[in-house]
Design an enzyme around this catalytic site. Structure first.
Site, PDB file in Angstrom:
ATOM      1  N   GLN A  70      40.118  35.564  35.208  1.00  0.00           N
ATOM      2  CA  GLN A  70      39.530  36.446  36.220  1.00  0.00           C
ATOM      3  C   GLN A  70      39.497  37.873  35.674  1.00  0.00           C
ATOM      4  O   GLN A  70      40.523  38.546  35.575  1.00  0.00           O
ATOM      5  CB  GLN A  70      40.325  36.422  37.520  1.00  0.00           C
ATOM      6  CG  GLN A  70      39.616  37.158  38.630  1.00  0.00           C
ATOM      7  CD  GLN A  70      40.425  37.230  39.902  1.00  0.00           C
ATOM      8  OE1 GLN A  70      41.576  37.654  39.887  1.00  0.00           O
ATOM      9  NE2 GLN A  70      39.824  36.818  40.998  1.00  0.00           N
TER      10      GLN A  70
ATOM     11  N   HIS B 252      36.092  39.386  39.470  1.00  0.00           N
ATOM     12  CA  HIS B 252      36.737  39.586  40.777  1.00  0.00           C
ATOM     13  C   HIS B 252      35.910  40.597  41.568  1.00  0.00           C
ATOM     14  O   HIS B 252      36.117  41.806  41.473  1.00  0.00           O
ATOM     15  CB  HIS B 252      38.166  40.068  40.613  1.00  0.00           C
ATOM     16  CG  HIS B 252      38.998  39.841  41.844  1.00  0.00           C
ATOM     17  ND1 HIS B 252      38.458  39.598  43.088  1.00  0.00           N
ATOM     18  CD2 HIS B 252      40.344  39.792  42.026  1.00  0.00           C
ATOM     19  CE1 HIS B 252      39.411  39.422  43.971  1.00  0.00           C
ATOM     20  NE2 HIS B 252      40.579  39.529  43.349  1.00  0.00           N
ATOM     21  N   GLY B 253      34.993  40.055  42.339  1.00  0.00           N
ATOM     22  CA  GLY B 253      34.112  40.902  43.131  1.00  0.00           C
ATOM     23  C   GLY B 253      34.465  40.895  44.594  1.00  0.00           C
ATOM     24  O   GLY B 253      33.650  41.284  45.431  1.00  0.00           O
ATOM     25  N   ALA B 254      35.683  40.465  44.907  1.00  0.00           N
ATOM     26  CA  ALA B 254      36.091  40.384  46.313  1.00  0.00           C
ATOM     27  C   ALA B 254      37.339  41.206  46.547  1.00  0.00           C
ATOM     28  O   ALA B 254      37.895  41.811  45.632  1.00  0.00           O
ATOM     29  CB  ALA B 254      36.349  38.927  46.690  1.00  0.00           C
TER      30      ALA B 254
ATOM     31  N   TYR C 204      38.586  45.257  45.239  1.00  0.00           N
ATOM     32  CA  TYR C 204      38.734  45.840  43.905  1.00  0.00           C
ATOM     33  C   TYR C 204      37.427  46.511  43.481  1.00  0.00           C
ATOM     34  O   TYR C 204      36.478  46.603  44.254  1.00  0.00           O
ATOM     35  CB  TYR C 204      39.230  44.774  42.931  1.00  0.00           C
ATOM     36  CG  TYR C 204      40.583  44.240  43.363  1.00  0.00           C
ATOM     37  CD1 TYR C 204      41.711  45.051  43.284  1.00  0.00           C
ATOM     38  CD2 TYR C 204      40.724  42.970  43.922  1.00  0.00           C
ATOM     39  CE1 TYR C 204      42.947  44.595  43.717  1.00  0.00           C
ATOM     40  CE2 TYR C 204      41.956  42.508  44.353  1.00  0.00           C
ATOM     41  CZ  TYR C 204      43.073  43.318  44.254  1.00  0.00           C
ATOM     42  OH  TYR C 204      44.294  42.885  44.699  1.00  0.00           O
TER      43      TYR C 204
END
Lengths: 517, 596
Positions: free
Chosen positions: A124, A192-194, A197
């Site tokens: 990730q 990690h687009g949630a 961040y």
């Protein structure tokens, strides 16, 4: 049954009457083909780890033990914990990073260790942005990078809006991270687009207040992540697995109603279709929700206020609102009020909390490209719930974190039972303890024993099992000789398609002759 | 101490902390400012009479003397004050070593204790019985000793005195025992002195006209001319203040038994029929302003004096003669002044010596009864009481339904007539008991005594016109603008045609007589003007038990002031009622008035 007063939220316990467990297990353990990757079942270990690694971002032997726990437990794939592409993008110290080529050997060791169990591993790739909980001494005198200069409203972490060159530099850091992951032998990467961040900070209408080409409408806000996707593809080619973790909805106003709500589901779906990039983009989506971490919806569950009062103090130096938060958490009255508020903002559903979003994403992206897969996260630990979601077409697989911490062998359990005997209670004590203690299950009531002391001792033994085998031991192996693998934690039982434990031990014994990579 | 820079979070927290401290400091500063500069402090007195004597009504705020300046002035000007201090101006002290005389109250304003007048300055009378040195005080009686004209003139001279320097003030303070802290010394030297000098100079400029006036003498005040100058900045030079209106000094009034006076035409010329409005106006005369007035403090005094009993005559009463006088009083006085005991009650309360026969008593009673005019007979004797709409509400009995109060003539809400804290009663209660320690029964029934509280035309009463002339229509109009925007705005002041007749309760303690105090005793008032004393002495408070009033002869004890009835404003003419009675009848009438 609702046990609200005991702090245990609703859990779907009853098996799906229409589908016997064997049918559910068949769905769960059906291999999942991605475009360039096939995972042997539908269970992913979600992106979690503890502060086990070296301070400077190099991995450590404990991390190997950690990832191996879950590979051995039978998950089809592991998504590494948040792996920073740069020191400035670190969330917590002592998490292995991928900011330099010198990290490749460690990740190669992780990859090899996990692959022994026929388990895939995805890295990730992450950047904290302003959600930098413990940035470390390297970041002490710097404000965090973000899409905005508005401080994080939860902890009050300071930040400054990235300049255009900084944005392009971070895009390249992601690309280089992907390249390193591929060179380390990992099976793919996840952006990690949630959960608040850096990528979320660009995507979310509730956070991104830029007036340049990276701010404004949803397409402009998605430009940053689209550039990352394209840079990664340029770096690793079209065949290397690339997936994107994304919020179904941001729920950015959970704490303060005057904050913007953030992205709606409709905007999310548009962004997902954009990231397919005409078949050259992402291969899968990993659906979550919540524009901060933690968030009442992620990880969905309770909030252990006493643990927060104990372990949140490390945050005091990190954010301008941490002192206020700690005062709230430390006072019984305000803590009770905050906990009630937290649970109210979460809602009643825990297991499968994100399935409505996953369903929408699945429908949206399948309409464009049937080969794109969708993974859903959010409290899964029952076979009927998982199989039901997959069977209904809501998602193709699920990712699990806390239930796997509680029962490292959960896949083996689900192979023959609907759920574990000692379930994860979603207490989130693991989450809070991670700020200062080894990551593990800290719910004493789950452990066997006649007294608190007994149960506590069992809990400590289980939590500390991640340090076994120790990196060094006396004996023939001499300095640095790794010892054989410890017995599997959580009392796991072998699933039908698990690799033979004896075989794995043999492989480890062979590998133990040399110094750890 | 590390010189390393703070982290951004530490810097932000420090900035926020500084903001918080700044806010707290501002709040604290604001609180201190409010406590010192805004909030005012007064001494609370538990007893109503103490509150009347020493409580503040708000006069200090705008006009007060800083307390150490007040104490220093008698030291600095000991020669001008005859070494008596403030006693020189007729001020009296409750105890010898009291810090302030009666009539002065203190209030801490902007951190400085200031002293100035309250209601009791003008309404505490004294008397001595013949041959006795002990001075008796009567709270509520006219301040027969107060030499206000002299006091004002003194303050004006201080304001104009080039010798009144900061050094002299500080020396005076030290001489008065003032052990001031250095900040207080700085305040007194650099703030108090220049402001005090300027304020006194301003007073001198505004009240310069008093040097053209006759000296008011003890026990008198020119109520309205200084009022015009101070409150309204009326021009008071000779071109604007006619000679006829210049000398309007008159006696201080008594302030007891105000409840039954509600609705009567108050002030000597009857220019207002609202007790509350009259009281607020009088407070302005004492130095409050519409902004600084302490209405609750005044309301408390108002409550106290509403039922304050009139004092009882301290000397002997010849019952038979007084009973005879009762009839004469009923015949000649009661219709305009109300009535005390009837003859029968006089005989009961002041029994004649044992030698007086029953026949003699019966004769006196019969004569007294026969002398009563029909309009004054008590109800129930076949004598219907005339009902006047505005008076009905104040009748002793049988109130007219729905006529609780007379309506305001201007059509405004009738709030100014209401006492400050409670609605006026529809009727007053006649005192249940006859004379005792608590006072004297008196009948104020304006139904029975139709002229009581009414204005008698100047042409009819014939007394000195100075006081009447000093109150002008322009001034009444200006008064009716006071307290604009407040429910208690003045609206009942008016110019009248003469002087108002008043109840004579406690008349023995209201010497000298007539509005301008031009007739020393009641017995003198029974004489035609030509036979009344022309030049006599004011200032003694020894009672003349026979003639009823203060002694006015040159041998009377006390600091005397020659009162010349030929001077402007001092005329003893008019009010010739009863002057044609026989000397014996006059004696009887005076004897009866001792019982009021």
């Amino acid at each position: 049954m609702t046990s609200w007063c005991l702090g245990v939220p609703d859990i779907v316990m009853s098996p799906d009457a229409d589908h016997p467990h064997e049918s559910n297990a068949a769905v769960i353990f059906d291999p999942l083909p991605f475009r360039g990757l096939t995972v042997r079942n539908r269970l992913f270990r979600s992106n979690i780890s503890g502060m086990f690694d070296e301070y400077d971002g190099h991995g450590g032997p404990t991390r190997l033990n950690w990832e191996e726990k879950f590979a051995r437990g039978g998950v089809g794939g592991i998504i590494t914990s948040f792996t920073p592409v740069s020191v400035r993008g670190r969330i917590l110290t002592r998490y292995a990073m991928i900011d330099d080529d010198d990290k490749i050997p460690f990740w190669r060791a992780v990859s090899e260790r996990v692959h022994r169990y026929d388990c895939k591993i995805l890295m990730q790739l992450s950047h904290s942005g302003r959600q930098q909980d413990l940035g470390g001494v390297e970041n002490l005198h710097r404000k965090a990078q973000s899409s905005t200069s508005k401080r994080d409203y939860f902890h009050g972490i300071l930040c400054e809006a990235m300049t255009g060159p900084e944005v392009r530099a971070v895009v390249q850091q992601f690309a280089q991270g992907a390249r390193r992951a591929r060179e380390a032998g990992l099976d793919g990467v996840e952006l990690h687009g949630a959960n608040g961040y850096l990528i979320t900070q660009f995507l979310s209408s509730g956070i991104n207040d830029r007036e340049d080409e990276y701010g404004g409408g949803w397409e402009a806000r998605a430009r940053f992540v689209l550039e990352i996707v394209r840079a990664i593809r340029a770096e690793v080619g079209p065949d290397f697995h690339l997936q994107m973790k994304i919020n179904g909805e941001d729920h950015n106003d959970w704490l303060y109603p005057w904050q913007g709500r953030g992205n709606s589901l409709d905007e999310t779906l548009k962004i997902c279709r954009l990231l397919l990039d005409d078949g050259r983009g992402v291969d899968a989506f990993h659906v979550s929700s919540g524009a901060t971490f933690p968030h009442p919806r992620n990880p969905p569950g309770d909030l252990p206020m006493r643990e927060l009062a104990r372990w949140y103090d490390g945050m005091l130096s990190q954010g301008t609102r941490a002192g206020f938060n700690h005062a709230v958490f430390s006072n019984r009255l305000t803590a009770a009020a905050f906990r009630a508020y937290w649970r109210w903002r979460r809602g009643n559903v825990i297991e499968g909390i994100n399935l409505p979003y996953a369903r929408a994403v699945t429908e949206a992206v399948r309409a464009v490209d049937p080969t794109v897969r969708v993974i859903c996260t959010g409290g899964f630990q029952h076979a009927d719930a998982i199989a039901g979601a997959i069977r209904a077409g809501d998602c193709d697989a699920v990712s699990i974190a806390r239930p796997l911490i509680a029962n490292n062998d959960l896949p083996q359990i689900l192979a023959h039972a609907n759920g574990p005997e000692r379930e994860c209670t979603y207490c989130n004590k693991c989450l809070v303890n991670d700020l200062e203690n080894p990551l593990g299950c800290y719910e004493v009531s789950r452990y066997p024993g006649a007294s608190f002391e007994d149960r506590h001792a069992a809990m400590i033994a289980e939590v500390m099992s991640v340090f076994r085998p120790p990196a060094f031991r006396d004996g023939p192996g001499g300095f640095g000789a790794p010892v054989a693998a410890a017995p599997p934690a959580g009392g796991g039982r072998a699933a039908p398609d698990m690799p033979d434990e004896a075989d794995v031990s043999k492989e480890q014994a062979v590998a133990s002759d040399g110094v750890r990579p | 101490m590390s010189r390393d820079p703070l982290t951004p979070v530490e810097a932000a927290i420090r900035r926020r902390r500084r903001c918080v401290w700044l806010v707290l400091a501002l709040l604290l500063g604001g609180l201190i400012y409010w406590l010192v500069a805004v909030n005012q402090y007064v001494i609370a007195h538990e007893a109503e009479e103490e509150h009347f004597l020493h409580g503040s009504i708000g006069a200090e705020t705008a006009n007060g003397l800083p307390v150490w300046a007040f104490r220093a002035l008698p030291v600095i000007y000991a020669d001008r004050m005859g070494g008596e201090g403030w006693r020189h101006f007729g001020l009296i002290y409750e105890q010898e070593d009291d810090p302030l005389p009666i009539g002065f109250s203190s209030r801490v304003v902007t951190g400085v204790e200031r002293v100035w007048f309250n209601c009791s300055l003008c309404h505490v009378g004294t008397y001595r019985l013949p041959g006795q040195a002990e001075q008796q005080r009567i709270p509520g009686a006219p301040s027969n000793n107060l030499r206000l004209h002299e006091l004002i003139a003194f303050l004006i001279r201080v304001g104009r005195d080039p010798g009144f320097t900061p050094d002299r003030l500080m020396e005076g303070i030290a001489g008065a025992g003032g052990d001031l802290s250095w900040p207080e010394r700085l305040v007194y030297r650099h703030i108090v002195h220049p402001r005090l000098r300027d304020a006194l100079a301003w007073v001198g400029e505004r009240l310069d006209f008093i040097h053209r006036q006759q000296d008011w003498g003890p026990g008198r005040v020119d109520t309205f001319n200084p009022y015009k100058a101070i409150q309204f900045n009326f021009p008071m030079d000779e071109a604007h203040l006619a000679a006829a209106a210049l000398d309007g000094a008159s006696d201080y009034p008594a302030i007891w038994q105000q409840r039954p006076r509600e609705g009567m035409n108050l002030h000597w010329d009857g220019n207002n029929d609202s007790v509350a409005e009259r009281n607020l106006s009088a407070a302005l005369g004492a130095g409050v302003t519409p902004v600084t007035v302490d209405r609750p403090a005044i309301a408390r005094i108002e409550r106290w004096m509403r039922d304050l009993p009139a004092p009882r005559w301290p000397g002997p009463v010849e019952g038979l003669r007084a009973a005879e006088g009762a009839g004469l009083y009923a015949a000649h006085c009661a219709s305009c002044h109300g009535m005390g005991r009837d003859a029968r009650a006089v005989l009961r309360d002041f029994p004649p010596p044992a030698g007086v026969t029953a026949a003699e008593k019966a004769r006196v009673l019969a004569a007294a009864e026969a002398a009563w005019p029909s309009s004054c007979r008590p109800q129930g004797e076949g004598n219907p009481i005339p009902v006047f709409p505005e008076e009905a509400a104040y009748r002793t009995d049988a109130p007219v339904e729905g006529a609780a109060r007379p309506s305001a003539p201007t059509g405004l809400a009738d709030q100014a007539t209401a006492p400050m804290d409670e609605p006026a009663p529809a009727t007053y209660s006649r005192p249940a008991s006859l004379p005792g320690a608590e006072g004297v029964a008196y009948d104020y029934d304006r139904g029975r005594y139709p002229c009581l509280g009414e204005v008698v035309a100047l042409s009819a009463i014939g007394t000195d016109p100075g006081r009447w002339a000093s109150y002008t229509r322009e001034f009444a109009a200006a008064q009716n603008l006071l307290y604009a925007g407040k429910p208690w705005r003045f609206h009942r002041f008016r110019k009248t045609q003469g002087y108002a007749s008043q109840p004579l309760d406690g008349i023995w303690a209201r010497s000298p007589y007539l509005h301008n105090g031009s007739v020393p005793t009641l017995r003198d008032l029974m004489e035609p003007p030509a036979l009344r004393p022309r030049l006599w002495q004011r200032g003694s408070d020894e009672l003349d038990l026979a003639r009823v009033g203060y002694r006015s002869d040159a041998a009377a004890p006390g600091r005397l002031f020659p009162y010349d009835t030929t001077r402007p404003g001092n005329s003893n003419a008019g009010h010739e009622y009863g002057t044609r009675l026989t000397p014996a009848q006059k004696d009887a009438l005076v004897e009866y008035m001792k019982t009021l």
